[in-house]
Design a protein around this motif. Structure first.
Motif, short mmCIF file in Angstrom:
data_model
loop_
_atom_site.label_atom_id
_atom_site.label_comp_id
_atom_site.label_asym_id
_atom_site.label_seq_id
_atom_site.Cartn_x
_atom_site.Cartn_y
_atom_site.Cartn_z
N ALA A 187 0.84 -1.20 0.00
CA ALA A 187 0.00 0.00 0.00
C ALA A 187 0.87 1.25 0.00
O ALA A 187 0.55 2.24 -0.68
CB ALA A 187 -0.93 -0.01 1.21
N TYR A 229 -5.91 -4.27 -3.09
CA TYR A 229 -4.92 -4.07 -2.04
C TYR A 229 -4.48 -5.38 -1.39
O TYR A 229 -3.35 -5.48 -0.92
CB TYR A 229 -5.47 -3.14 -0.96
N PHE A 232 -7.19 2.39 5.31
CA PHE A 232 -6.79 1.02 4.97
C PHE A 232 -6.34 0.27 6.22
O PHE A 232 -6.67 -0.91 6.40
CB PHE A 232 -5.68 1.05 3.93
#
Length: 266
Positions: A88, A250, A193
């Motif tokens: 990420a 992701y 995230f």
């Protein structure tokens, strides 16, 4: 946090324990920026290691100092394509130079228990307040009794202060004052995230500790998240007061399975 939950999150790139790189270093932001700027965005862990240790890309004075730099940086950021937090970071890093300080700190927080355990002290300080190093030392000594020498407390307090300054939570050199960080869609996407990978969904993502540290209003967070969605950083749906966030691409299928398991573990 239960041992099972820690074990699952460790598989997703988090680190736990009581020790961390901030016992010896800051989050090494300038070194990280140099490394990412002068290597391929698709570099492997071995290639990053070679750039630091063999090629001395960071300009360290001795071979030992190169090895130590790599050890601390790899502990902070992972530098492994198998680590979803590092992937990420690689994904978001080149998109906005101004978001990079908070991007780096987000990953460092997830991987350095010493930094993570100390952040609350700084967040409790009001904007504009002077934050003397001695007060940080006192906090560390109280939080980790009989663990650090006086010299170590001073060093760790300086390292924490350096990281919080780089990330935009403090300003100043010898005299540091509390300020609010500059937030961009890319850095907010990373913090969302982190909450999502911990098993949070919907509105709960906006009330995680990761996002709360930004001191943004709900309206500001919604606006930034909408912008992040428009830029393809995440998927944000907001209708009738119901909010949904997703991070397609992701995680691998196996990582998503682990994330689902994390959500079911207290």
């Amino acid at each position: 946090m239960s041992e099972k939950r820690q074990e699952l999150l460790t598989q997703l790139g988090f680190r736990f324990g009581i020790n961390g790189p901030h016992a010896a270093r800051t989050m090494m932001f300038d070194d990280l920026r140099t490394l990412f700027t002068r290597t391929s965005c698709q570099a492997t862990r071995d290639e990053y290691a070679a750039a630091v240790v063999q090629d001395n890309l960071l300009g360290k004075p001795t071979h030992k100092s190169r090895q130590l730099a790599w050890r601390h940086m790899s502990a902070l950021y992972g530098f492994d394509a198998a680590n979803p937090l590092f992937r990420a970071l690689q994904r978001l890093w080149p998109l906005n130079e101004h978001a990079q300080p908070l991007l780096a700190m987000a990953v460092a927080l997830a991987r350095d228990p010493l930094l993570h355990g100390s952040l609350g002290f700084f967040l409790q300080q009001e904007a504009g307040a002077y934050v003397p190093r001695e007060s940080v030392e006192a906090f560390l000594d109280k939080t980790f009794p009989d663990r650090f020498s006086a010299a170590s407390l001073k060093s760790i307090a300086q390292n924490l202060g350096g990281t919080l300054t780089s990330a935009g939570f403090l300003q100043g050199k010898a005299r540091k004052g509390r300020v609010l960080p500059e937030v961009h869609p890319e850095s907010l996407a990373m913090l969302l995230f982190l909450g999502w990978i911990e098993g949070r969904t919907g509105q709960r993502l906006f009330t995680s500790d990761w996002v709360s540290m930004l001191n943004q209003t709900p309206e500001e967070l919604e606006s930034l998240t909408t912008l992040a969605s428009h830029r393809g950083l995440l998927v944000f749906m907001n209708a009738g007061g119901v909010q949904e966030l997703r991070f397609p691409g992701y995680l691998t299928a196996e990582e998503e399975r682990i994330r689902q398991e994390v959500a079911n573990v207290i």
